[in-house]
Design a protein around this motif. Structure first.
Motif, mmCIF file in Angstrom:
data_model
loop_
_atom_site.group_PDB
_atom_site.id
_atom_site.type_symbol
_atom_site.label_atom_id
_atom_site.label_comp_id
_atom_site.label_asym_id
_atom_site.label_seq_id
_atom_site.Cartn_x
_atom_site.Cartn_y
_atom_site.Cartn_z
ATOM 1 N N GLN A 181 -25.005 -95.460 31.780
ATOM 2 C CA GLN A 181 -25.904 -94.598 31.010
ATOM 3 C C GLN A 181 -26.482 -93.462 31.835
ATOM 4 O O GLN A 181 -26.801 -92.405 31.286
ATOM 5 C CB GLN A 181 -27.023 -95.432 30.369
ATOM 6 C CG GLN A 181 -26.523 -96.418 29.315
ATOM 7 C CD GLN A 181 -25.656 -95.755 28.263
ATOM 8 O OE1 GLN A 181 -24.430 -95.667 28.404
ATOM 9 N NE2 GLN A 181 -26.287 -95.289 27.194
ATOM 10 N N LEU A 182 -26.627 -93.673 33.134
ATOM 11 C CA LEU A 182 -27.021 -92.551 33.994
ATOM 12 C C LEU A 182 -26.013 -91.417 33.846
ATOM 13 O O LEU A 182 -26.375 -90.259 33.599
ATOM 14 C CB LEU A 182 -27.099 -93.018 35.453
ATOM 15 C CG LEU A 182 -27.559 -91.979 36.494
ATOM 16 C CD1 LEU A 182 -28.132 -92.689 37.712
ATOM 17 C CD2 LEU A 182 -26.449 -91.045 36.945
ATOM 18 N N GLY A 185 -25.943 -89.862 30.126
ATOM 19 C CA GLY A 185 -27.083 -89.004 29.844
ATOM 20 C C GLY A 185 -27.003 -87.683 30.586
ATOM 21 O O GLY A 185 -27.280 -86.613 30.027
ATOM 22 N N VAL A 186 -26.621 -87.735 31.855
ATOM 23 C CA VAL A 186 -26.488 -86.512 32.648
ATOM 24 C C VAL A 186 -25.374 -85.634 32.083
ATOM 25 O O VAL A 186 -25.520 -84.408 31.983
ATOM 26 C CB VAL A 186 -26.220 -86.866 34.127
ATOM 27 C CG1 VAL A 186 -25.759 -85.645 34.910
ATOM 28 C CG2 VAL A 186 -27.482 -87.448 34.768
ATOM 29 N N LEU A 250 -32.316 -93.769 29.637
ATOM 30 C CA LEU A 250 -32.622 -93.109 30.901
ATOM 31 C C LEU A 250 -33.946 -93.601 31.474
ATOM 32 O O LEU A 250 -34.154 -93.543 32.689
ATOM 33 C CB LEU A 250 -32.619 -91.591 30.726
ATOM 34 C CG LEU A 250 -31.215 -90.992 30.549
ATOM 35 C CD1 LEU A 250 -31.297 -89.506 30.223
ATOM 36 C CD2 LEU A 250 -30.356 -91.219 31.780
ATOM 37 N N VAL A 253 -32.756 -96.485 33.394
ATOM 38 C CA VAL A 253 -32.139 -95.990 34.630
ATOM 39 C C VAL A 253 -33.211 -95.685 35.668
ATOM 40 O O VAL A 253 -33.120 -96.097 36.836
ATOM 41 C CB VAL A 253 -31.299 -94.728 34.348
ATOM 42 C CG1 VAL A 253 -30.887 -94.046 35.656
ATOM 43 C CG2 VAL A 253 -30.071 -95.072 33.522
ATOM 44 N N THR A 264 -33.041 -90.672 42.046
ATOM 45 C CA THR A 264 -32.039 -90.192 41.085
ATOM 46 C C THR A 264 -32.576 -88.929 40.406
ATOM 47 O O THR A 264 -32.889 -88.925 39.213
ATOM 48 C CB THR A 264 -31.718 -91.278 40.040
ATOM 49 O OG1 THR A 264 -32.936 -91.758 39.462
ATOM 50 C CG2 THR A 264 -30.962 -92.433 40.664
ATOM 51 N N ALA A 267 -30.672 -87.586 37.171
ATOM 52 C CA ALA A 267 -30.945 -88.415 35.995
ATOM 53 C C ALA A 267 -32.365 -88.181 35.489
ATOM 54 O O ALA A 267 -32.610 -88.155 34.276
ATOM 55 C CB ALA A 267 -30.736 -89.889 36.320
ATOM 56 N N ALA A 270 -32.433 -85.010 33.467
ATOM 57 C CA ALA A 270 -31.835 -85.223 32.151
ATOM 58 C C ALA A 270 -32.796 -85.981 31.241
ATOM 59 O O ALA A 270 -32.930 -85.656 30.054
ATOM 60 C CB ALA A 270 -30.520 -85.987 32.286
ATOM 61 N N GLU A 271 -33.482 -86.972 31.798
ATOM 62 C CA GLU A 271 -34.439 -87.737 30.999
ATOM 63 C C GLU A 271 -35.513 -86.826 30.416
ATOM 64 O O GLU A 271 -35.925 -86.991 29.257
ATOM 65 C CB GLU A 271 -35.085 -88.828 31.844
ATOM 66 C CG GLU A 271 -36.077 -89.684 31.073
ATOM 67 C CD GLU A 271 -36.808 -90.690 31.954
ATOM 68 O OE1 GLU A 271 -37.538 -91.536 31.390
ATOM 69 O OE2 GLU A 271 -36.675 -90.627 33.198
#
Length: 322
Positions: A181-182, A185-186, A250, A253, A264, A267, A270-271
């Motif tokens: 999922q990292l 999502g990215v 995320l 993550v 991270t 990530a 992106a979150e």
């Protein structure tokens, strides 16, 4: 572990976007009973020919495999051990297959409490979306004791085109799904920024997407979400995966990374895009709508990268010095 149940009988708890197509897929090979707390979801399932129970506890009676397809850890806890939870109704020898992405935190506790009942937990988070679920084309990563895995394998193989066993204990599947999922999502966030930039530079997004897909910048998420990002501006993108799912995932993550002492930053960035989308009312929209966080509107058709149209006028109609 002595089994008092038939392994060919499956209960599916949660008949939403993923649960229903999985249940209908399984119904082609097993005896399946479904349950969802929402009457509308049960009614929709019954129109497909699926048999539904009035309660979750009723659904699991006689089931050798119980597949749980709910949103988050709190819902898993409620389904298993809440006031109307199924734990008291589970017969020894039952195998619970948890398909949700919930993180690793509570899995050890669930495993121990189910084990006290003679029930095994198979940690099997999945990826692929509703269409692939109905076609048996999911990616499923599994953490489970070998005996529990073998009991659940026929069900998992009915749903998966790629079944990867990543460890011998529940929680291992969640660990790899967190890594997955990292990247997902990215990749969605990066695709949104790339297509928004193409538009801002005066490029045709469709042509840009087609070109990017042929080169080193291509990715599954670019090809899969890219067309939906463009449809989303017109308000007609299908909701195949809600934006707020990536707020949840995320978040998992980030928590896992902090626990591991690992930075991270990509990530985390992106979150923030997905969080902004949720606060802007896009939580229930398709996750491809994150492009509207980056660029709320498309540029005017025919406008070039300098903000002028083909006649040499600004988009407000005034002449532009050249």
């Amino acid at each position: 572990m002595t089994s008092d149940v038939g392994q060919a009988t499956v209960a599916v708890l949660g008949l939403g976007a993923m649960g229903l197509p999985m249940a209908t897929r399984l119904a082609g090979a097993f005896t399946v009973t479904g349950y969802d707390p929402m009457p509308a979801s049960r009614e929709r399932a019954e129109t497909t020919g699926l048999s539904c129970a009035a309660t979750a506890a009723d659904a699991v009676v006689g089931a050798g495999i119980v597949l749980v397809a709910v949103r988050d850890a709190a819902q898993v806890e409620g389904v298993l051990f809440g006031g109307d939870g199924i734990a008291p109704a589970l017969a020894p020898g039952t195998v619970v297959v948890m398909t949700s992405t919930v993180g690793m935190d509570a899995v050890a506790s669930w495993t121990e409490r189910l084990d006290d009942l003679g029930v095994a937990l198979v940690d099997a988070p999945l990826s692929g979306g509703p269409v692939r679920a109905g076609d048996g084309d999911l990616l499923i990563v599994v953490g489970a004791h070998p005996s529990a895995l073998e009991a659940a394998r026929p069900v998992l193989e009915r749903l998966a085109s790629t079944l990867t066993v990543v460890g011998s204990k529940p929680g291992d599947g969640q660990a790899l799904k967190t890594v997955n999922q990292l990247l997902c999502g990215v990749h969605i966030a990066a695709a949104a920024e790339a297509l928004a930039l193409a538009d801002a530079l005066g490029l045709d997004q469709q042509l840009a997407l087609a070109a990017l897909e042929t080169g080193a910048a291509s990715s599954f998420m670019l090809s899969n979400r890219g067309p939906r990002m463009m449809h989303g501006y017109d308000g007609d993108a299908d909701v195949l995966s809600r934006l707020d799912i990536f707020v949840k995932d995320l978040g998992i993550v980030g928590k896992a990374a902090r626990t591991a002492g690992l930075a991270t930053p990509v990530a985390a960035a992106a979150e923030q895009l997905f969080l902004l989308g949720q606060t802007q009312g896009l939580g229930t929209a398709d996750d491809s709508s994150v492009i509207r966080v980056v660029a709320p509107q498309r540029r005017t058709a025919g406008t070039d990268a300098t903000g002028t149209d083909a006649t040499g006028k600004d988009t407000d109609g005034t002449e532009t010095a050249r």
